[in-house]
Write a protein that holds these residues in place. Structure first.
Motif, PDB file in Angstrom:
ATOM      1  N   LEU A  11       6.135  45.653   7.939  1.00 14.11           N
ATOM      2  CA  LEU A  11       4.875  45.046   8.394  1.00 14.11           C
ATOM      3  C   LEU A  11       3.673  45.795   7.828  1.00 14.11           C
ATOM      4  O   LEU A  11       2.683  45.178   7.430  1.00 14.11           O
ATOM      5  CB  LEU A  11       4.827  45.010   9.925  1.00 14.11           C
ATOM      6  CG  LEU A  11       5.830  44.070  10.586  1.00 14.11           C
ATOM      7  CD1 LEU A  11       5.813  44.243  12.097  1.00 14.11           C
ATOM      8  CD2 LEU A  11       5.563  42.621  10.198  1.00 14.11           C
ATOM      9  N   HIS A  12       3.761  47.120   7.783  1.00 13.72           N
ATOM     10  CA  HIS A  12       2.680  47.901   7.171  1.00 13.72           C
ATOM     11  C   HIS A  12       2.557  47.582   5.681  1.00 13.72           C
ATOM     12  O   HIS A  12       1.454  47.396   5.161  1.00 13.72           O
ATOM     13  CB  HIS A  12       2.911  49.401   7.355  1.00 13.72           C
ATOM     14  CG  HIS A  12       2.701  49.886   8.748  1.00 13.72           C
ATOM     15  ND1 HIS A  12       1.539  49.692   9.456  1.00 13.72           N
ATOM     16  CD2 HIS A  12       3.523  50.585   9.568  1.00 13.72           C
ATOM     17  CE1 HIS A  12       1.638  50.240  10.650  1.00 13.72           C
ATOM     18  NE2 HIS A  12       2.844  50.789  10.742  1.00 13.72           N
ATOM     19  N   ARG A  14       3.307  44.912   4.145  1.00 18.64           N
ATOM     20  CA  ARG A  14       2.763  43.563   3.946  1.00 18.64           C
ATOM     21  C   ARG A  14       1.228  43.577   4.017  1.00 18.64           C
ATOM     22  O   ARG A  14       0.569  42.710   3.461  1.00 18.64           O
ATOM     23  CB  ARG A  14       3.340  42.604   4.979  1.00 18.64           C
ATOM     24  CG  ARG A  14       2.685  41.238   4.803  1.00 18.64           C
ATOM     25  CD  ARG A  14       3.453  40.072   5.249  1.00 18.64           C
ATOM     26  NE  ARG A  14       4.430  39.683   4.262  1.00 18.64           N
ATOM     27  CZ  ARG A  14       5.547  39.077   4.575  1.00 18.64           C
ATOM     28  NH1 ARG A  14       5.845  38.820   5.817  1.00 18.64           N
ATOM     29  NH2 ARG A  14       6.391  38.713   3.644  1.00 18.64           N
ATOM     30  N   ARG A  15       0.648  44.578   4.659  1.00 20.06           N
ATOM     31  CA  ARG A  15      -0.818  44.696   4.743  1.00 20.06           C
ATOM     32  C   ARG A  15      -1.430  45.185   3.436  1.00 20.06           C
ATOM     33  O   ARG A  15      -2.637  45.085   3.250  1.00 20.06           O
ATOM     34  CB  ARG A  15      -1.200  45.637   5.879  1.00 20.06           C
ATOM     35  CG  ARG A  15      -0.878  45.072   7.237  1.00 20.06           C
ATOM     36  CD  ARG A  15      -1.355  46.002   8.344  1.00 20.06           C
ATOM     37  NE  ARG A  15      -0.986  45.458   9.619  1.00 20.06           N
ATOM     38  CZ  ARG A  15      -0.226  46.078  10.508  1.00 20.06           C
ATOM     39  NH1 ARG A  15       0.247  47.289  10.247  1.00 20.06           N
ATOM     40  NH2 ARG A  15       0.063  45.512  11.654  1.00 20.06           N
ATOM     41  N   ILE A  16      -0.614  45.730   2.550  1.00 19.53           N
ATOM     42  CA  ILE A  16      -1.105  46.193   1.249  1.00 19.53           C
ATOM     43  C   ILE A  16      -1.347  44.967   0.383  1.00 19.53           C
ATOM     44  O   ILE A  16      -0.437  44.151   0.201  1.00 19.53           O
ATOM     45  CB  ILE A  16      -0.082  47.154   0.599  1.00 19.53           C
ATOM     46  CG1 ILE A  16       0.086  48.401   1.474  1.00 19.53           C
ATOM     47  CG2 ILE A  16      -0.511  47.517  -0.823  1.00 19.53           C
ATOM     48  CD1 ILE A  16       1.212  49.316   1.020  1.00 19.53           C
ATOM     49  N   PRO A  17      -2.563  44.814  -0.139  1.00 20.50           N
ATOM     50  CA  PRO A  17      -2.867  43.609  -0.931  1.00 20.50           C
ATOM     51  C   PRO A  17      -1.852  43.304  -2.030  1.00 20.50           C
ATOM     52  O   PRO A  17      -1.548  42.141  -2.276  1.00 20.50           O
ATOM     53  CB  PRO A  17      -4.256  43.900  -1.499  1.00 20.50           C
ATOM     54  CG  PRO A  17      -4.879  44.807  -0.485  1.00 20.50           C
ATOM     55  CD  PRO A  17      -3.738  45.675   0.014  1.00 20.50           C
ATOM     56  N   ARG A  20       1.064  41.458  -0.256  1.00 18.76           N
ATOM     57  CA  ARG A  20       0.717  40.492   0.791  1.00 18.76           C
ATOM     58  C   ARG A  20       1.610  39.257   0.773  1.00 18.76           C
ATOM     59  O   ARG A  20       1.942  38.710   1.814  1.00 18.76           O
ATOM     60  CB  ARG A  20      -0.747  40.081   0.639  1.00 18.76           C
ATOM     61  CG  ARG A  20      -1.212  39.160   1.765  1.00 18.76           C
ATOM     62  CD  ARG A  20      -2.699  39.047   1.845  1.00 18.76           C
ATOM     63  NE  ARG A  20      -3.219  40.325   2.369  1.00 18.76           N
ATOM     64  CZ  ARG A  20      -4.268  40.945   1.861  1.00 18.76           C
ATOM     65  NH1 ARG A  20      -4.914  40.452   0.851  1.00 18.76           N
ATOM     66  NH2 ARG A  20      -4.684  42.084   2.385  1.00 18.76           N
ATOM     67  N   TYR A  56      -0.214  54.116   2.013  1.00 16.27           N
ATOM     68  CA  TYR A  56      -0.786  53.313   3.094  1.00 16.27           C
ATOM     69  C   TYR A  56      -0.998  54.295   4.236  1.00 16.27           C
ATOM     70  O   TYR A  56      -0.043  54.867   4.766  1.00 16.27           O
ATOM     71  CB  TYR A  56       0.149  52.175   3.513  1.00 16.27           C
ATOM     72  CG  TYR A  56      -0.425  51.360   4.643  1.00 16.27           C
ATOM     73  CD1 TYR A  56      -1.357  50.358   4.385  1.00 16.27           C
ATOM     74  CD2 TYR A  56      -0.075  51.616   5.962  1.00 16.27           C
ATOM     75  CE1 TYR A  56      -1.908  49.624   5.426  1.00 16.27           C
ATOM     76  CE2 TYR A  56      -0.622  50.879   6.999  1.00 16.27           C
ATOM     77  CZ  TYR A  56      -1.539  49.890   6.722  1.00 16.27           C
ATOM     78  OH  TYR A  56      -2.097  49.166   7.745  1.00 16.27           O
ATOM     79  N   GLY A  76      -5.069  52.461   8.026  1.00 19.30           N
ATOM     80  CA  GLY A  76      -5.077  51.049   7.653  1.00 19.30           C
ATOM     81  C   GLY A  76      -5.507  50.792   6.220  1.00 19.30           C
ATOM     82  O   GLY A  76      -5.451  49.658   5.752  1.00 19.30           O
ATOM     83  N   ARG A  77      -5.913  51.819   5.517  1.00 17.29           N
ATOM     84  CA  ARG A  77      -6.349  51.659   4.127  1.00 17.29           C
ATOM     85  C   ARG A  77      -5.218  52.003   3.173  1.00 17.29           C
ATOM     86  O   ARG A  77      -4.365  52.833   3.455  1.00 17.29           O
ATOM     87  CB  ARG A  77      -7.545  52.582   3.823  1.00 17.29           C
ATOM     88  CG  ARG A  77      -8.813  52.266   4.576  1.00 17.29           C
ATOM     89  CD  ARG A  77      -9.532  51.014   4.083  1.00 17.29           C
ATOM     90  NE  ARG A  77      -9.681  50.943   2.651  1.00 17.29           N
ATOM     91  CZ  ARG A  77     -10.709  51.438   1.979  1.00 17.29           C
ATOM     92  NH1 ARG A  77     -11.685  52.052   2.582  1.00 17.29           N
ATOM     93  NH2 ARG A  77     -10.762  51.319   0.666  1.00 17.29           N
ATOM     94  N   THR A  78      -5.246  51.352   2.019  1.00 14.33           N
ATOM     95  CA  THR A  78      -4.308  51.623   0.942  1.00 14.33           C
ATOM     96  C   THR A  78      -5.062  52.344  -0.160  1.00 14.33           C
ATOM     97  O   THR A  78      -6.157  51.918  -0.542  1.00 14.33           O
ATOM     98  CB  THR A  78      -3.727  50.311   0.382  1.00 14.33           C
ATOM     99  OG1 THR A  78      -3.107  49.601   1.451  1.00 14.33           O
ATOM    100  CG2 THR A  78      -2.721  50.573  -0.718  1.00 14.33           C
TER     101      THR A  78
END
Length: 129
Positions: A11-12, A14-17, A20, A56, A76-78
């Motif tokens: 899930l984490h 998947r948050r990386i552009p 996605r 991440y 929350g930032r990559t």
């Protein structure tokens, strides 16, 4: 619980552009190549003498420094995606300013996953173009 940790990691990721639009089987391969990483204050994550990796940030803070100034990334930032794909720090340096945890995907492991999945490879490079 190992299964729960893998799901949370997916899930984490998947948050990386870059990831996605990754499918479940692609995320599974990415999870297998990703490591939990402790961020130690003062540690240099990458610079011109160290190969960059994609991070991440789950907690903590990292300063990205260049000749143009610096920026701080937090939870929350990559960071490191462009540098990892290019294979070079390009005059940038990443230094941990507050301890924490991150998910780390090294360049070699990332490219091994990408070489095994043409659709994922296409998706990653399409996301940066």
């Amino acid at each position: 619980e190992p299964g729960g940790e893998a799901i949370a990691m997916g899930l984490h990721l998947r948050r990386i552009p870059l990831f996605r639009n990754a499918k479940a089987n692609q995320l599974t391969a990415l999870v297998a190549a990703t490591r939990d990483f402790v961020l130690t204050p003062g540690a240099v994550l990458w610079d011109d003498s160290r190969e960059p990796a994609l991070y991440y940030l789950l907690s903590g803070k990292v300063s990205i420094e260049s000749s143009n100034g610096s920026a701080v990334a937090g939870p929350g930032r990559t960071i490191g995606g462009g540098e990892t794909l290019a294979g070079a720090a390009a005059g940038r340096r990443a230094v941990v300013t507050a301890g924490g945890r991150a998910l780390r995907l090294d360049r070699q492991e990332l490219f091994e996953v990408l070489s095994d999945d043409g659709d994922l490879l296409h998706g990653v490079f399409a996301s940066v173009l």
